[in-house]
Design an enzyme around this catalytic site. Structure first.
Site, PDB file in Angstrom:
ATOM      1  N   GLY A  11       0.826  -1.208   0.000  1.00 43.07           N
ATOM      2  CA  GLY A  11       0.000   0.000   0.000  1.00 43.07           C
ATOM      3  C   GLY A  11       0.853   1.247   0.000  1.00 43.07           C
ATOM      4  N   GLY A  12       0.474   2.193  -0.865  1.00 43.64           N
ATOM      5  CA  GLY A  12       1.271   3.407  -1.042  1.00 43.64           C
ATOM      6  C   GLY A  12       0.652   4.651  -0.460  1.00 43.64           C
ATOM      7  N   GLY A  13      -0.333   4.488   0.437  1.00 39.06           N
ATOM      8  CA  GLY A  13      -0.990   5.641   1.047  1.00 39.06           C
ATOM      9  C   GLY A  13      -0.185   6.224   2.192  1.00 39.06           C
ATOM     10  CG  PHE A  15      -0.989   3.959   8.750  1.00 35.64           C
ATOM     11  CD1 PHE A  15      -0.768   4.763   9.862  1.00 35.64           C
ATOM     12  CD2 PHE A  15      -0.858   2.588   8.883  1.00 35.64           C
ATOM     13  CE1 PHE A  15      -0.420   4.203  11.088  1.00 35.64           C
ATOM     14  CE2 PHE A  15      -0.517   2.023  10.099  1.00 35.64           C
ATOM     15  CZ  PHE A  15      -0.296   2.835  11.204  1.00 35.64           C
ATOM     16  N   GLY A  16       0.658   3.516   5.201  1.00 31.23           N
ATOM     17  CA  GLY A  16       1.611   2.517   4.724  1.00 31.23           C
ATOM     18  C   GLY A  16       3.002   3.107   4.569  1.00 31.23           C
ATOM     19  CB  ALA A 141      -0.460   8.742   8.148  1.00 30.32           C
ATOM     20  CE  LYS A 192     -10.187   4.852  13.900  1.00 30.14           C
ATOM     21  NZ  LYS A 192      -9.616   5.801  12.908  1.00 30.14           N
TER      22      LYS A 192
END
Length: 338
Positions: A11-13, A15-16, A141, A192
């Site tokens: 994953g490139g977002g 958080f990743g 992040a 949440k």
């Protein structure tokens, strides 16, 4: 560092990328899978991911690849940071690449909409050969990438998984706690998001700190009530994965779900808000699932029903809040030990 690990982050977002950067900072061989060759080139040559983490310089040792098999080859640990709607598809692609016994950690705070399954359940269905764990906590992040102090929880039924992840991630600004209630930690991270939308909406409407505080505490009660019915330990919700994550997502403009709620509170249309965000806000889909489940299982969840009425039934915020104030149960703290 006792052992050097070979680690992949799928994953490139935002958080990743933040997690991959921590692991690279800690001296481990780290490769991040991204879908787009342009972003791969940016990480490898410029050591940045400006779309998701603007202004953050990444560790030069962090590598990126658009080839999934190349990314996970020889890895003993894989972090899975894919939005819930794409998780099963990517997991299927991993099936022929990932070795038996590999540790696979989900960081996705969402639920698969079509099946109402948590990410650990999806991953184990598609990848039964792996050792699964969950990572969740108050981990925005951008703050994590900026090396601001925080903590997180890694939960697994396998103690070897939690100890390995603690060794991989622990550093001067990131404290990693172990837990065994994988289901509770995962549920807390998913649920949440819905309440962050409510809190963002309240902030946009100019509600006071007392109101926001009441919303957060009643959200916590509602989350734990739901989780107990689903088989989780309510005490999990008193920790970082529960109240810690809930508080930060309900109060910070860095939270995607909070921003959705804030924009809705200013009168914008949901589809317009989601399109302008540019990233996935998991709470939008989770809201519909929670409403369905609360009706099916007869769980008292007035905040979920109120937010659903506002977003999908065109109800006014003032009317919904008035209904909640009249209908709220009298008992403050549930699940107290006798």
């Amino acid at each position: 560092m006792a052992t050097k690990h070979k680690v992949a982050v799928i994953g490139g977002g935002s958080f990743g990328t933040a997690i991959a950067n921590i692991i690279a900072d800690n001296g481990h061989d780290t490769c991040q899978w991204m879908r787009t060759p342009e972003r791969v080139k940016e990480v490898n040559e410029l050591h940045t991911n400006e779309v998701y983490l603007p202004g953050i310089k990444l560790n030069p040792a962090l590598r990126a690849s658009a080839d999934l098999q190349e990314t996970v080859a020889g890895c003993d640990t894989v972090f899975f940071s894919i939005p819930s709607k794409s998780s099963r598809e990517v997991a299927r692609q991993l099936a022929d690449c990932i070795a038996p016994g590999t540790i696979l950690i989900s960081t996705t705070k969402g639920i698969e909409f079509e099946t109402n399954k948590l990410m650990s359940e999806v991953l184990l269905e598609e990848l039964p050969q792996v050792r699964v764990g969950i990572l969740s906590g108050p981990n925005l992040a951008k703050e994590l990438a900026a090396r601001m102090i925080t903590g997180t929880v890694v939960a697994s039924k396998d103690p070897g998984v939690t100890s390995t992840i603690q060794d991989l991630l622990q550093c001067s600004y990131f404290r990693v706690y172990a837990g065994s209630d994988m289901y509770g930690v995962e549920l807390a991270g998913a649920l949440k998001n819905v309440y962050a939308i409510t809190a963002g909406m309240a902030a946009a409407l100019g509600c006071g700190h007392n109101t926001i505080s009441m919303l957060i505490t009643r959200s916590l009660a509602e989350m734990s009530r739901y989780a107990v019915i689903k088989g989780a330990d309510p005490l999990t919700f008193l920790g970082l994965a529960g109240v810690g994550d809930l508080f930060v997502t309900c109060t910070s403009p860095l939270s995607r779900n909070y921003r959705v709620g804030f924009e809705l509170g200013q009168g914008r249309d949901l589809s317009e808000v989601v399109a302008s965000l540019g990233q996935v806000a998991e709470g939008v889909n989770t809201l519909r699932l929670m409403k369905e489940q609360s009706e099916l299982l007869d769980i008292y969840m007035p905040l979920v029903h109120g937010l659903y009425d506002i977003i999908y039934n065109g109800c006014k915020v003032g009317d919904v809040i008035g209904t909640m104030m009249c209908a709220e149960q009298n008992r403050d703290v549930e699940f107290t030990l006798q």
